[in-house]
Design an enzyme around this catalytic site. Structure first.
Site, mmCIF file in Angstrom:
data_model
loop_
_atom_site.group_PDB
_atom_site.id
_atom_site.type_symbol
_atom_site.label_atom_id
_atom_site.label_comp_id
_atom_site.label_asym_id
_atom_site.label_seq_id
_atom_site.Cartn_x
_atom_site.Cartn_y
_atom_site.Cartn_z
ATOM 1 N N TYR A 248 0.839 -1.195 0.000
ATOM 2 C CA TYR A 248 0.000 0.000 0.000
ATOM 3 C C TYR A 248 0.880 1.253 0.000
ATOM 4 O O TYR A 248 2.093 1.189 0.192
ATOM 5 C CB TYR A 248 -0.912 -0.024 1.232
ATOM 6 C CG TYR A 248 -2.071 0.931 1.168
ATOM 7 C CD1 TYR A 248 -3.017 0.844 0.153
ATOM 8 C CD2 TYR A 248 -2.224 1.945 2.118
ATOM 9 C CE1 TYR A 248 -4.086 1.717 0.082
ATOM 10 C CE2 TYR A 248 -3.289 2.821 2.063
ATOM 11 C CZ TYR A 248 -4.219 2.709 1.042
ATOM 12 O OH TYR A 248 -5.269 3.594 0.974
ATOM 13 N N ASN B 224 -14.968 3.710 1.622
ATOM 14 C CA ASN B 224 -15.719 3.461 0.386
ATOM 15 C C ASN B 224 -16.647 4.613 -0.001
ATOM 16 O O ASN B 224 -16.656 5.043 -1.162
ATOM 17 C CB ASN B 224 -16.503 2.156 0.502
ATOM 18 C CG ASN B 224 -15.651 0.948 0.149
ATOM 19 O OD1 ASN B 224 -14.516 1.072 -0.296
ATOM 20 N ND2 ASN B 224 -16.195 -0.240 0.352
ATOM 21 N N GLY C 1 -7.205 0.643 -7.705
ATOM 22 C CA GLY C 1 -6.868 -0.617 -7.051
ATOM 23 C C GLY C 1 -6.103 -1.525 -8.004
ATOM 24 O O GLY C 1 -5.973 -1.236 -9.202
ATOM 25 N N TRP D 103 -6.219 8.091 -5.318
ATOM 26 C CA TRP D 103 -6.012 7.652 -3.943
ATOM 27 C C TRP D 103 -6.734 8.647 -3.045
ATOM 28 O O TRP D 103 -6.470 9.848 -3.106
ATOM 29 C CB TRP D 103 -4.517 7.608 -3.622
ATOM 30 C CG TRP D 103 -4.179 6.985 -2.296
ATOM 31 C CD1 TRP D 103 -4.903 6.053 -1.611
ATOM 32 C CD2 TRP D 103 -3.018 7.247 -1.502
ATOM 33 N NE1 TRP D 103 -4.259 5.704 -0.442
ATOM 34 C CE2 TRP D 103 -3.101 6.420 -0.357
ATOM 35 C CE3 TRP D 103 -1.911 8.074 -1.658
ATOM 36 C CZ2 TRP D 103 -2.119 6.411 0.638
ATOM 37 C CZ3 TRP D 103 -0.932 8.067 -0.670
ATOM 38 C CH2 TRP D 103 -1.033 7.243 0.460
ATOM 39 N N ARG E 269 -16.987 -11.378 -13.087
ATOM 40 C CA ARG E 269 -16.385 -12.636 -13.555
ATOM 41 C C ARG E 269 -17.367 -13.792 -13.494
ATOM 42 O O ARG E 269 -17.141 -14.836 -14.072
ATOM 43 C CB ARG E 269 -15.147 -12.965 -12.719
ATOM 44 C CG ARG E 269 -13.968 -12.037 -12.969
ATOM 45 C CD ARG E 269 -12.757 -12.476 -12.200
ATOM 46 N NE ARG E 269 -12.980 -12.438 -10.755
ATOM 47 C CZ ARG E 269 -12.148 -12.957 -9.857
ATOM 48 N NH1 ARG E 269 -11.057 -13.597 -10.245
ATOM 49 N NH2 ARG E 269 -12.415 -12.854 -8.561
#
Length: 323
Positions: free
Chosen positions: A52, A122, A236, A261, A170
């Site tokens: 990170y 978030n 990300g 970020w 996915r």
């Protein structure tokens, strides 16, 4: 008190441990918070692995955000003991934590504890990124990893603003849920050609912006979905692989590829912008306009199970640590 600590970096399930420490005392301008709940975010997992933007100072605590009740205050703090607050810092996976009073967000009674625990990372990222995307009502915004907690928040926010969204997945097991949240179109990266589908969906125009959390092949293909003058915001790297940048596309479509970020956005944003986003986040969560589902909660003694669950594929909600 019990707290989570790691003495070396690596896979969280291998290195995180519960340790006993003395109860911390707040200094001037600080408060001590009795932690009620703290989420496990991708940034927490990356931090423990030394992947990170902030490097751990070993031995280190873990967890970047949480909510709780002010238990004690230092000199110069006017907030009352007993106040529910959202807070950030390093080491929120703990029974108690220290935070500076200027960084606290008082939590309205209308926001449940499990939602308040997720109030900062978030939601603030979602609101700030949608604003940074430049996409207006009736425009197309694309997001990868649409089934993530963050993806679901972006979908709901865009629906409220009239922004049309394309989300990649996915597996198809979450498609119905994502559509109910407001996702306009779904693309399965395992079975669909991403660029072809986006061209069909947007009548050949492409999308104005892509919010990418995956990197690697997914981001490489998503870049092809941008229309002229489009922007990809990379926030990300879930694949742990860097995307390949197509210089021809960047030149002839005049594309912009840049990182996002939240920490830097908070530094750059004006006080007015930060306050506006804060008001919008609290209003959206208080009113229930945006839902933050929780899949499971774990105590500190089960931290290895908790991080394993948080890192597992196919989740539909956030994993919380509840000291």
């Amino acid at each position: 008190m019990k707290t989570i600590q790691f003495d070396r970096t690596g896979k969280p399930a291998d290195i995180l441990a519960v340790v006993e420490k003395d109860l911390p005392q707040p200094g001037p301008g600080e408060v001590r918070i009795k932690v009620i709940a703290s989420p496990i975010n991708p940034s927490d997992i990356m931090f423990v692995q030394n992947l990170y933007g902030i490097r751990p100072q070993l031995p280190s605590g873990a967890g970047f955000e949480g909510m709780g009740v002010i238990d004690a205050v230092g000199d110069g703090v006017t907030l009352p003991v007993g106040q529910r607050v959202s807070f950030t810092g390093v080491g929120t996976w703990s029974e108690y934590a220290i935070a500076h009073h200027k960084g606290l967000i008082p939590v309205p009674d209308a926001i449940p504890d499990e939602v308040a625990a997720q109030l900062f990372v978030n939601p603030f990222t979602a609101f700030a990124m949608v604003e940074a995307s430049g996409v207006q009502a009736d425009g197309w915004l694309m997001l990868t990893a649409a089934g993530s907690a963050f993806g679901k928040m972006v979908i709901q926010l865009c629906q409220q603003r009239g922004i049309k969204t394309i989300g990649t997945v996915r597996r198809d097991d979450l498609n119905d849920e994502l559509k109910k949240l407001g996702l306009t179109e779904v693309i399965n990266t395992e079975t669909d050609d991403m660029a072809t589908r986006v061209k069909q969906i947007t009548d050949g125009q492409g999308v104005l912006c892509v919010l990418d959390a995956v990197g690697g092949h997914t981001a490489t293909e998503a870049m092809k979905c941008l229309g002229r003058g489009g922007t990809m915001l990379i926030y990300g790297l879930l694949s742990r692989q860097d995307p390949m940048l197509n210089a021809g596309l960047m030149i002839f479509r005049e594309l912009t590829i840049k990182g996002f970020w939240l920490t830097d956005w908070m530094r750059r944003a004006t006080p007015e912008a930060r306050q506006r986003v804060s008001r919008e986040v609290i209003e959206a969560l208080s009113s229930g306009k945006i839902q933050l589902p929780v899949e499971a909660s774990y105590g500190l003694d089960d931290i290895k199970k908790a991080v394993g669950h948080a890192d597992a594929p196919g989740r539909w909600g956030k994993i919380l640590v509840k000291p």
